[in-house]
Design a protein around this motif. Structure first.
Motif, PDB file in Angstrom:
ATOM      1  N   THR A  90      -4.008  23.497   1.457  1.00 27.69           N
ATOM      2  CA  THR A  90      -4.044  22.560   2.589  1.00 27.69           C
ATOM      3  C   THR A  90      -2.688  22.382   3.090  1.00 27.69           C
ATOM      4  O   THR A  90      -2.532  21.680   3.986  1.00 27.69           O
ATOM      5  CB  THR A  90      -4.836  21.365   1.968  1.00 27.69           C
ATOM      6  N   ASN A  91      -1.534  22.885   2.398  1.00 31.24           N
ATOM      7  CA  ASN A  91      -0.351  22.657   2.762  1.00 31.24           C
ATOM      8  C   ASN A  91       0.048  21.279   2.983  1.00 31.24           C
ATOM      9  O   ASN A  91       0.732  20.626   3.818  1.00 31.24           O
ATOM     10  CB  ASN A  91      -0.080  23.258   4.150  1.00 31.24           C
ATOM     11  N   THR A  92      -0.334  20.363   1.680  1.00 29.09           N
ATOM     12  CA  THR A  92      -0.181  19.047   1.661  1.00 29.09           C
ATOM     13  C   THR A  92       0.613  18.796   0.366  1.00 29.09           C
ATOM     14  O   THR A  92       0.259  19.024  -0.649  1.00 29.09           O
ATOM     15  CB  THR A  92      -1.676  18.403   1.854  1.00 29.09           C
ATOM     16  N   LEU A  93       1.446  17.693   0.592  1.00 25.04           N
ATOM     17  CA  LEU A  93       2.219  17.028  -0.360  1.00 25.04           C
ATOM     18  C   LEU A  93       1.689  15.697  -0.559  1.00 25.04           C
ATOM     19  O   LEU A  93       1.369  15.142   0.380  1.00 25.04           O
ATOM     20  CB  LEU A  93       3.649  16.997  -0.068  1.00 25.04           C
ATOM     21  N   TYR A  94       1.662  15.331  -1.975  1.00 23.44           N
ATOM     22  CA  TYR A  94       1.204  13.969  -2.127  1.00 23.44           C
ATOM     23  C   TYR A  94       2.095  13.070  -3.090  1.00 23.44           C
ATOM     24  O   TYR A  94       3.135  13.810  -3.730  1.00 23.44           O
ATOM     25  CB  TYR A  94      -0.260  14.256  -2.906  1.00 23.44           C
ATOM     26  N   LEU A  95       1.942  11.978  -2.698  1.00 19.36           N
ATOM     27  CA  LEU A  95       2.819  11.102  -4.017  1.00 19.36           C
ATOM     28  C   LEU A  95       1.956   9.922  -4.460  1.00 19.36           C
ATOM     29  O   LEU A  95       1.276   9.230  -3.747  1.00 19.36           O
ATOM     30  CB  LEU A  95       3.729  10.277  -3.272  1.00 19.36           C
ATOM     31  N   GLU A  96       1.285  10.251  -5.748  1.00 19.38           N
ATOM     32  CA  GLU A  96       0.453   9.056  -6.277  1.00 19.38           C
ATOM     33  C   GLU A  96       1.412   8.037  -6.924  1.00 19.38           C
ATOM     34  O   GLU A  96       2.200   8.224  -7.544  1.00 19.38           O
ATOM     35  CB  GLU A  96      -0.498   9.984  -7.456  1.00 19.38           C
ATOM     36  N   MET A  97       1.104   6.754  -6.321  1.00 15.84           N
ATOM     37  CA  MET A  97       1.905   5.659  -6.912  1.00 15.84           C
ATOM     38  C   MET A  97       1.167   4.644  -7.646  1.00 15.84           C
ATOM     39  O   MET A  97       0.001   4.125  -7.078  1.00 15.84           O
ATOM     40  CB  MET A  97       2.459   4.830  -5.795  1.00 15.84           C
ATOM     41  N   ASN A  98       1.213   4.572  -8.886  1.00 14.57           N
ATOM     42  CA  ASN A  98       0.589   3.682  -9.609  1.00 14.57           C
ATOM     43  C   ASN A  98       1.479   2.316 -10.249  1.00 14.57           C
ATOM     44  O   ASN A  98       2.647   2.413 -10.075  1.00 14.57           O
ATOM     45  CB  ASN A  98       0.034   4.135 -10.868  1.00 14.57           C
ATOM     46  N   SER A  99       0.792   1.327 -10.631  1.00 11.86           N
ATOM     47  CA  SER A  99       1.601   0.132 -11.028  1.00 11.86           C
ATOM     48  C   SER A  99       2.609  -0.428  -9.982  1.00 11.86           C
ATOM     49  O   SER A  99       3.915  -0.540 -10.395  1.00 11.86           O
ATOM     50  CB  SER A  99       2.199   0.506 -12.486  1.00 11.86           C
ATOM     51  N   LEU A 100       2.199  -0.359  -8.766  1.00  7.67           N
ATOM     52  CA  LEU A 100       3.149  -0.711  -7.523  1.00  7.67           C
ATOM     53  C   LEU A 100       3.920  -2.166  -7.805  1.00  7.67           C
ATOM     54  O   LEU A 100       3.230  -3.208  -8.327  1.00  7.67           O
ATOM     55  CB  LEU A 100       2.578  -0.503  -6.525  1.00  7.67           C
ATOM     56  N   LYS A 101       5.122  -2.300  -7.673  1.00  5.18           N
ATOM     57  CA  LYS A 101       6.018  -3.377  -7.776  1.00  5.18           C
ATOM     58  C   LYS A 101       6.392  -3.763  -6.327  1.00  5.18           C
ATOM     59  O   LYS A 101       6.647  -3.044  -5.394  1.00  5.18           O
ATOM     60  CB  LYS A 101       7.226  -3.226  -8.287  1.00  5.18           C
ATOM     61  N   PRO A 102       6.715  -5.082  -6.190  1.00  2.00           N
ATOM     62  CA  PRO A 102       7.155  -5.526  -4.854  1.00  2.00           C
ATOM     63  C   PRO A 102       8.635  -4.557  -4.554  1.00  2.00           C
ATOM     64  O   PRO A 102       8.895  -4.358  -3.409  1.00  2.00           O
ATOM     65  CB  PRO A 102       7.592  -6.919  -5.037  1.00  2.00           C
ATOM     66  N   GLU A 103       9.483  -4.234  -5.359  1.00  3.50           N
ATOM     67  CA  GLU A 103      10.600  -3.462  -4.941  1.00  3.50           C
ATOM     68  C   GLU A 103      10.168  -2.141  -4.519  1.00  3.50           C
ATOM     69  O   GLU A 103      11.144  -1.477  -4.267  1.00  3.50           O
ATOM     70  CB  GLU A 103      11.664  -3.739  -6.402  1.00  3.50           C
ATOM     71  N   ASP A 104       8.973  -1.668  -4.695  1.00  6.61           N
ATOM     72  CA  ASP A 104       8.589  -0.323  -4.099  1.00  6.61           C
ATOM     73  C   ASP A 104       8.458  -0.292  -2.751  1.00  6.61           C
ATOM     74  O   ASP A 104       8.128   0.650  -2.070  1.00  6.61           O
ATOM     75  CB  ASP A 104       7.329   0.265  -4.730  1.00  6.61           C
ATOM     76  N   SER A 105       8.481  -1.461  -2.209  1.00  3.93           N
ATOM     77  CA  SER A 105       8.177  -1.720  -0.665  1.00  3.93           C
ATOM     78  C   SER A 105       9.165  -0.996   0.168  1.00  3.93           C
ATOM     79  O   SER A 105      10.578  -1.189  -0.223  1.00  3.93           O
ATOM     80  CB  SER A 105       8.103  -3.269  -0.345  1.00  3.93           C
ATOM     81  N   ALA A 106       8.716  -0.147   1.021  1.00  2.00           N
ATOM     82  CA  ALA A 106       9.912   0.559   1.800  1.00  2.00           C
ATOM     83  C   ALA A 106       9.108   1.351   2.934  1.00  2.00           C
ATOM     84  O   ALA A 106       7.842   1.600   2.752  1.00  2.00           O
ATOM     85  CB  ALA A 106      10.842   1.425   1.014  1.00  2.00           C
ATOM     86  N   MET A 107      10.036   2.134   3.470  1.00  2.00           N
ATOM     87  CA  MET A 107       9.227   3.313   4.490  1.00  2.00           C
ATOM     88  C   MET A 107       9.646   4.486   3.560  1.00  2.00           C
ATOM     89  O   MET A 107      10.705   4.960   3.149  1.00  2.00           O
ATOM     90  CB  MET A 107      10.177   3.454   5.701  1.00  2.00           C
ATOM     91  N   TYR A 108       8.333   5.249   3.618  1.00  2.00           N
ATOM     92  CA  TYR A 108       8.528   6.583   2.554  1.00  2.00           C
ATOM     93  C   TYR A 108       8.325   7.709   3.497  1.00  2.00           C
ATOM     94  O   TYR A 108       7.661   7.803   4.357  1.00  2.00           O
ATOM     95  CB  TYR A 108       7.371   6.454   1.685  1.00  2.00           C
ATOM     96  N   TYR A 109       9.235   8.716   3.125  1.00  2.00           N
ATOM     97  CA  TYR A 109       9.592  10.040   4.068  1.00  2.00           C
ATOM     98  C   TYR A 109       9.184  11.033   3.282  1.00  2.00           C
ATOM     99  O   TYR A 109       9.675  10.954   2.114  1.00  2.00           O
ATOM    100  CB  TYR A 109      10.962   9.814   4.638  1.00  2.00           C
TER     101      TYR A 109
END
Length: 122
Positions: free
Chosen positions: A74-93
């Motif tokens: 499917t020509n798709t990249l993924y990022l699975e994010m677990n146990s998220l923290k407030p410091e993970d807040s950002a624009m993701y590219y």
């Protein structure tokens, strides 16, 4: 080559999100693919990369919590994010480097998406 991210949103601390990046105009298997993030007032940082041979690398702040993967069909990249923290807040590219070994710095990436916002509340 165009990269289009999706999957961002708002989540409480401890929650999970999965980001997607669809690649068009090239095959995902040709490139080093990466996820980067930039929080307000901070420099953009590398989150994770994956080579054409599926060798992965993670930034220290996300190790053991995030997983990068790709689906060639499917020509798709993924990022699975677990146990998220407030410091993970950002624009993701999402980004692609035509040198598939992921040996270069952030500046070596040739193609970039527009980003998807992730906000984690405490």
């Amino acid at each position: 080559v165009q990269l289009v991210e999706s999957g961002g949103g708002s989540v409480q601390a401890g929650g999970s999100l999965r980001l997607s990046c669809v690649v068009s105009g090239g095959r995902i298997s040709w490139y080093c693919m990466g996820w980067f993030r930039q929080a307000a007032g901070k420099e953009r940082e590398e989150v994770a990369t994956i080579t054409n041979y599926n060798i992965t690398r993670y930034g220290e702040p996300v190790k053991a919590r995030f997983t990068i993967s790709k689906v060639k069909s499917t020509n798709t990249l993924y990022l699975e994010m677990n146990s998220l923290k407030p410091e993970d807040s950002a624009m993701y590219y999402c980004a692609a480097d035509v040198s598939p070994g992921c040996r270069g710095p952030q500046s070596s990436f040739d193609y970039w998406g527009q980003g998807t916002q992730v906000t984690v509340s405490s």
